[in-house]
Scaffold this motif. Sequence first.
Motif, PDB file in Angstrom:
ATOM      1  N   VAL A 112       0.851  -1.190   0.000  1.00  0.00           N
ATOM      2  CA  VAL A 112       0.000   0.000   0.000  1.00  0.00           C
ATOM      3  C   VAL A 112       0.888   1.242   0.000  1.00  0.00           C
ATOM      4  N   ALA A 113       0.622   2.174  -0.899  1.00  0.00           N
ATOM      5  CA  ALA A 113       1.396   3.417  -0.933  1.00  0.00           C
ATOM      6  C   ALA A 113       0.514   4.531  -1.468  1.00  0.00           C
ATOM      7  N   HIS A 114       0.874   5.768  -1.134  1.00  0.00           N
ATOM      8  CA  HIS A 114       0.120   6.936  -1.609  1.00  0.00           C
ATOM      9  C   HIS A 114       0.794   7.442  -2.872  1.00  0.00           C
ATOM     10  N   ASN A 115       0.029   7.475  -3.966  1.00  0.00           N
ATOM     11  CA  ASN A 115       0.608   7.689  -5.295  1.00  0.00           C
ATOM     12  C   ASN A 115       1.614   6.572  -5.563  1.00  0.00           C
ATOM     13  N   ALA A 116       1.121   5.356  -5.430  1.00  0.00           N
ATOM     14  CA  ALA A 116       1.966   4.157  -5.456  1.00  0.00           C
ATOM     15  C   ALA A 116       2.844   4.013  -6.699  1.00  0.00           C
ATOM     16  N   PRO A 117       2.405   4.393  -7.901  1.00  0.00           N
ATOM     17  CA  PRO A 117       3.291   4.242  -9.065  1.00  0.00           C
ATOM     18  C   PRO A 117       4.632   4.945  -8.899  1.00  0.00           C
ATOM     19  N   PHE A 118       4.641   6.068  -8.193  1.00  0.00           N
ATOM     20  CA  PHE A 118       5.905   6.790  -7.955  1.00  0.00           C
ATOM     21  C   PHE A 118       6.889   5.900  -7.196  1.00  0.00           C
ATOM     22  N   ASP A 119       6.425   5.307  -6.081  1.00  0.00           N
ATOM     23  CA  ASP A 119       7.311   4.472  -5.269  1.00  0.00           C
ATOM     24  C   ASP A 119       7.698   3.193  -6.014  1.00  0.00           C
ATOM     25  N   PHE A 120       6.739   2.590  -6.705  1.00  0.00           N
ATOM     26  CA  PHE A 120       7.032   1.364  -7.454  1.00  0.00           C
ATOM     27  C   PHE A 120       8.055   1.627  -8.559  1.00  0.00           C
ATOM     28  N   ASN A 121       7.931   2.763  -9.266  1.00  0.00           N
ATOM     29  CA  ASN A 121       8.891   3.083 -10.336  1.00  0.00           C
ATOM     30  C   ASN A 121      10.304   3.180  -9.797  1.00  0.00           C
ATOM     31  N   PHE A 122      10.460   3.858  -8.666  1.00  0.00           N
ATOM     32  CA  PHE A 122      11.800   4.001  -8.089  1.00  0.00           C
ATOM     33  C   PHE A 122      12.326   2.667  -7.581  1.00  0.00           C
ATOM     34  N   LEU A 123      11.463   1.900  -6.895  1.00  0.00           N
ATOM     35  CA  LEU A 123      11.927   0.612  -6.379  1.00  0.00           C
ATOM     36  C   LEU A 123      12.263  -0.345  -7.521  1.00  0.00           C
ATOM     37  N   ASP A 124      11.468  -0.323  -8.578  1.00  0.00           N
ATOM     38  CA  ASP A 124      11.770  -1.177  -9.732  1.00  0.00           C
ATOM     39  C   ASP A 124      13.131  -0.821 -10.331  1.00  0.00           C
ATOM     40  N   PHE A 125      13.386   0.479 -10.462  1.00  0.00           N
ATOM     41  CA  PHE A 125      14.681   0.922 -11.006  1.00  0.00           C
ATOM     42  C   PHE A 125      15.830   0.438 -10.129  1.00  0.00           C
ATOM     43  N   GLU A 126      15.677   0.616  -8.820  1.00  0.00           N
ATOM     44  CA  GLU A 126      16.750   0.221  -7.903  1.00  0.00           C
ATOM     45  C   GLU A 126      16.913  -1.303  -7.868  1.00  0.00           C
ATOM     46  N   LEU A 127      15.812  -2.029  -7.906  1.00  0.00           N
ATOM     47  CA  LEU A 127      15.879  -3.496  -7.883  1.00  0.00           C
ATOM     48  C   LEU A 127      16.587  -4.025  -9.132  1.00  0.00           C
ATOM     49  N   LYS A 128      16.235  -3.487 -10.306  1.00  0.00           N
ATOM     50  CA  LYS A 128      16.891  -3.926 -11.545  1.00  0.00           C
ATOM     51  C   LYS A 128      18.373  -3.584 -11.514  1.00  0.00           C
ATOM     52  N   LYS A 129      18.680  -2.412 -11.002  1.00  0.00           N
ATOM     53  CA  LYS A 129      20.088  -1.987 -10.927  1.00  0.00           C
ATOM     54  C   LYS A 129      20.889  -2.919 -10.020  1.00  0.00           C
ATOM     55  N   ALA A 130      20.202  -3.475  -8.985  1.00  0.00           N
ATOM     56  CA  ALA A 130      20.872  -4.377  -8.047  1.00  0.00           C
ATOM     57  C   ALA A 130      20.777  -5.837  -8.482  1.00  0.00           C
ATOM     58  N   GLY A 131      20.189  -6.091  -9.668  1.00  0.00           N
ATOM     59  CA  GLY A 131      20.144  -7.450 -10.188  1.00  0.00           C
ATOM     60  C   GLY A 131      18.980  -8.276  -9.697  1.00  0.00           C
ATOM     61  N   HIS A 132      17.877  -7.630  -9.301  1.00  0.00           N
ATOM     62  CA  HIS A 132      16.698  -8.340  -8.805  1.00  0.00           C
ATOM     63  C   HIS A 132      15.491  -8.100  -9.708  1.00  0.00           C
ATOM     64  N   LYS A 133      14.481  -8.949  -9.569  1.00  0.00           N
ATOM     65  CA  LYS A 133      13.242  -8.776 -10.322  1.00  0.00           C
ATOM     66  C   LYS A 133      12.462  -7.587  -9.776  1.00  0.00           C
ATOM     67  N   VAL A 134      11.683  -6.973 -10.652  1.00  0.00           N
ATOM     68  CA  VAL A 134      10.854  -5.847 -10.223  1.00  0.00           C
ATOM     69  C   VAL A 134       9.653  -6.365  -9.446  1.00  0.00           C
ATOM     70  N   LEU A 135       8.959  -5.460  -8.770  1.00  0.00           N
ATOM     71  CA  LEU A 135       7.782  -5.826  -7.998  1.00  0.00           C
ATOM     72  C   LEU A 135       6.591  -6.091  -8.911  1.00  0.00           C
ATOM     73  N   ASP A 136       5.779  -7.062  -8.540  1.00  0.00           N
ATOM     74  CA  ASP A 136       4.576  -7.375  -9.290  1.00  0.00           C
ATOM     75  C   ASP A 136       3.557  -6.256  -9.081  1.00  0.00           C
ATOM     76  N   ARG A 137       3.145  -5.615 -10.168  1.00  0.00           N
ATOM     77  CA  ARG A 137       2.204  -4.492 -10.058  1.00  0.00           C
ATOM     78  C   ARG A 137       0.834  -4.934  -9.537  1.00  0.00           C
ATOM     79  N   ALA A 138       0.545  -6.230  -9.613  1.00  0.00           N
ATOM     80  CA  ALA A 138      -0.726  -6.725  -9.071  1.00  0.00           C
ATOM     81  C   ALA A 138      -0.778  -6.567  -7.556  1.00  0.00           C
ATOM     82  N   ARG A 139       0.381  -6.378  -6.935  1.00  0.00           N
ATOM     83  CA  ARG A 139       0.440  -6.196  -5.476  1.00  0.00           C
ATOM     84  C   ARG A 139       0.174  -4.756  -5.065  1.00  0.00           C
ATOM     85  N   MET A 140       0.128  -3.846  -6.009  1.00  0.00           N
ATOM     86  CA  MET A 140       0.065  -2.415  -5.705  1.00  0.00           C
ATOM     87  C   MET A 140      -1.333  -1.985  -5.293  1.00  0.00           C
TER      88      MET A 140
END
Length: 233
Positions: free
Chosen positions: A88-116
Amino acid sequence: MSRALVLDTETTGFDPLTGDRVLEVAAVEIVNLVPTGRHFHTLIDPERDVPEEATKVHGFTRDMLIGKPKFAEIVPGLLDFLGDDPIVAHNAPFDFNFLDFELKKAGHKVLDRARMVDTLVLAKKRFPGLPNSLDALCRRYGIDNSMRTAHNALLDVQLLAQVYLELMGGKQPGLELASRPAVSTPVVLAVDAPPVAARTPRPITPSETEIAAHSAFLGKIKDPVWAALLAAE
């Protein structure tokens, strides 16, 4: 058991594709719409400068973040805490976009958007046309946000958790009826009732004068039903 995480991030700017990075992550756990007290929180070295405009929002400077762990170092703990549950997040796409970028940069899978779960979307449906920032929602629901002088992620998720509970129906913490022993109300069955004493019949017998007066009254009515009943007797 229904588990979810209320999450917030603070960043150096608005767009990871232009070089902005995450510098703080916080998440609190709620189970069955009740905060459990478990949380994840860390400051992060963004490995770049922090613009003055961003510092005005969250209060963090580059000097304050030097020596903090880098995002790749906090990923295991973050992913373990988030598990596979809704986020759960407020304006969740903003947080998901940043976390996805950081996760990919660190060699991990992005978060499933169905969880948002986006509380901003929920608030706009509940209060169309009204301000629906976190501060506005706190005021609307009577949630004390007086300590929110800057966008600190840990404080924000604690406030957002309260807002989310209100948006989902306003369940009060501690209202766990299922955890309490059931109390049954005794039922008194009719078969257990004491016998009722027999009633003595009290027939009413009209006098000759009353019968004559009634017959005279019926004589004034066309085809009275009462006369047919009396004749049948």
